[in-house]
Motif scaffolding. Structure first.
Motif, PDB file in Angstrom:
ATOM      1  N   ASP A  67      20.591  57.672  -0.162  1.00 32.57           N
ATOM      2  CA  ASP A  67      20.414  58.494   1.022  1.00 32.57           C
ATOM      3  C   ASP A  67      20.799  57.740   2.295  1.00 32.57           C
ATOM      4  OD1 ASP A  67      19.080  61.164   2.051  1.00 32.57           O
ATOM      5  OD2 ASP A  67      18.317  59.561   3.339  1.00 32.57           O
ATOM      6  N   GLU A 108      22.876  65.428  -3.703  1.00 32.05           N
ATOM      7  CA  GLU A 108      21.759  65.834  -2.853  1.00 32.05           C
ATOM      8  C   GLU A 108      21.794  65.095  -1.509  1.00 32.05           C
ATOM      9  OE1 GLU A 108      18.726  68.346  -3.806  1.00 32.05           O
ATOM     10  OE2 GLU A 108      20.897  68.731  -3.829  1.00 32.05           O
ATOM     11  N   ALA A 109      22.181  63.824  -1.536  1.00 36.72           N
ATOM     12  CA  ALA A 109      22.304  63.081  -0.275  1.00 36.72           C
ATOM     13  C   ALA A 109      23.444  63.636   0.569  1.00 36.72           C
ATOM     14  CB  ALA A 109      22.525  61.596  -0.569  1.00 36.72           C
ATOM     15  N   ARG A 111      24.539  66.679   0.506  1.00 36.40           N
ATOM     16  CA  ARG A 111      24.088  67.983   1.023  1.00 36.40           C
ATOM     17  C   ARG A 111      23.170  67.810   2.228  1.00 36.40           C
ATOM     18  NH1 ARG A 111      20.150  72.367  -0.673  1.00 36.40           N
ATOM     19  NH2 ARG A 111      19.233  71.018  -2.278  1.00 36.40           N
ATOM     20  N   ARG A 112      22.255  66.857   2.156  1.00 32.33           N
ATOM     21  CA  ARG A 112      21.313  66.641   3.268  1.00 32.33           C
ATOM     22  C   ARG A 112      22.026  66.225   4.540  1.00 32.33           C
ATOM     23  NH1 ARG A 112      17.954  64.634  -0.811  1.00 32.33           N
ATOM     24  NH2 ARG A 112      18.806  62.533  -0.598  1.00 32.33           N
ATOM     25  N   HIS A 113      23.040  65.377   4.399  1.00 35.07           N
ATOM     26  CA  HIS A 113      23.662  64.764   5.575  1.00 35.07           C
ATOM     27  C   HIS A 113      25.003  65.387   5.951  1.00 35.07           C
ATOM     28  CE1 HIS A 113      20.545  61.737   5.709  1.00 35.07           C
ATOM     29  NE2 HIS A 113      20.725  61.496   4.428  1.00 35.07           N
TER      30      HIS A 113
END
Length: 333
Positions: A67, A108-109, A111-113
């Motif tokens: 992340d 997922e990282a 997507r978050r950023h």
């Protein structure tokens, strides 16, 4: 552009880092690698000692580490994978952890950023073709994996495609044919034969040796990745191949010829379980949508360059060779 290269101390990833420094010196490169047996810090030494590339030792399944790294970069080029078929038959779990869980964690990282991803995959996800089939794999070929390795890579590809469609991440995928070239681990087919011949050991050929692979030099693969990053359309999959179809017997005989050995100086061994018959890539889409063309159209020239590298870099592979041959001996291959 700040570029995070996963698996960047492995074969294709380290060559990508070196190639990118040569062709795109303005990029700021960070490598993350779990530094398993298949990684080698020495592969990156020319750019680590100068500070041109930063190396972070860690696993892409480590969500907290991934992340933070993704947040600090603009683009992720995802090479990290367990990739040796024989090892996947012996112990599948590391392939699930790296190729599936690791890719999920990375997605997922991203997507978050809100970062850009290019996911590197293999033609092995499509299964195999009959030896006399004129067809080649295309971007529309259904996945049909044969081994735990290819099944986990197919799973990773499908995860990326699902994250593109469901969550709108900015990503591309490439499936490449068999790579060869400098800095490839000696457990793999071509460097295993080259280093064995250098040590006076006869090559070992699975079964009849008629299984066909579509070979591409690692620099040509990485040049294609750069072309896709800069010219490819988001959400698309591209197949990378250099029209290098040869059966394993032909490759062994080319190596023997280039290294001054008789054409029959090799031994047959029992075939590998689930050994795919033939791979063949149709790279029309890539060539139509980008300006990429392979430099090593002549397989003899690419193999000669590869032989020279292993001949002059014995310290890079000597220790790994002992361990790899011990494993092959245990597996009876």
């Amino acid at each position: 552009m700040r570029v995070l290269v996963t698996g960047g101390a492995g074969f294709i990833g380290s060559n990508f880092a070196l190639r990118a420094r040569e062709r795109r010196p303005e990029w700021q490169l960070t490598v993350i690698d779990a530094m398993t047996y298949a990684a080698n810090r020495a592969s990156l030494e020319p750019v680590l000692t100068t500070g041109e590339v930063a190396l972070v030792e860690g696993n892409i399944a480590d969500a907290a580490l991934v992340d933070g790294l993704v947040a600090d970069h603009d683009v992720v080029v995802h090479f990290a994978a367990e990739s040796h078929n024989d090892n996947s038959l012996d112990s599948p779990w590391p392939f699930v952890e790296s190729n599936v869980v690791g890719t999920f964690t990375l997605l997922e990282a991203i997507r978050r950023h809100g970062k850009r991803l290019h996911h590197i995959s293999t033609d092995e996800v499509y299964g195999d073709l009959e030896l006399d089939d004129p067809a080649r794999f295309t971007e529309q070929t259904p996945v049909n994996p044969s081994s735990p390795y290819s099944a986990t890579k197919a799973s990773a590809d499908l995860l990326v495609r699902a994250w593109i469609r469901s969550f709108g991440i900015e990503a591309t995928v490439s499936n490449c044919s068999n790579n060869y070239g400098p800095r490839q681990h000696v457990e793999k087919f071509i460097p295993r034969q080259i280093t064995g011949i250098l040590q006076g050991v006869r090559p070992k050929l699975y079964g009849s040796g008629l299984n066909v692979r579509d070979w591409i030099h690692v620099d040509d693969h990485n040049d294609a990745v750069i072309a896709i990053l800069e010219q490819g359309r988001l959400g698309e999959t591209y197949l990378i191949g250099a029209d290098g179809e040869r059966n394993n017997l032909e490759i062994v005989r080319m190596l023997l010829e280039l290294m001054g050995k008789p054409a029959d100086w090799f031994d047959h061994v029992d075939d590998r379980p689930g050994h795919d018959l033939r791979y063949a890539i149709d790279s029309t889409k890539l060539r139509r949508e980008t300006d990429w063309q392979p430099r090593y159209g002549d397989l003899h020239a690419g193999l000669a360059q590869t032989i020279d590298w292993y001949r002059t870099n014995e310290s890079w592979w000597r220790e790994a060779k002992v361990a790899a041959e011990r494993t092959y001996e245990r597996l009876g291959r």
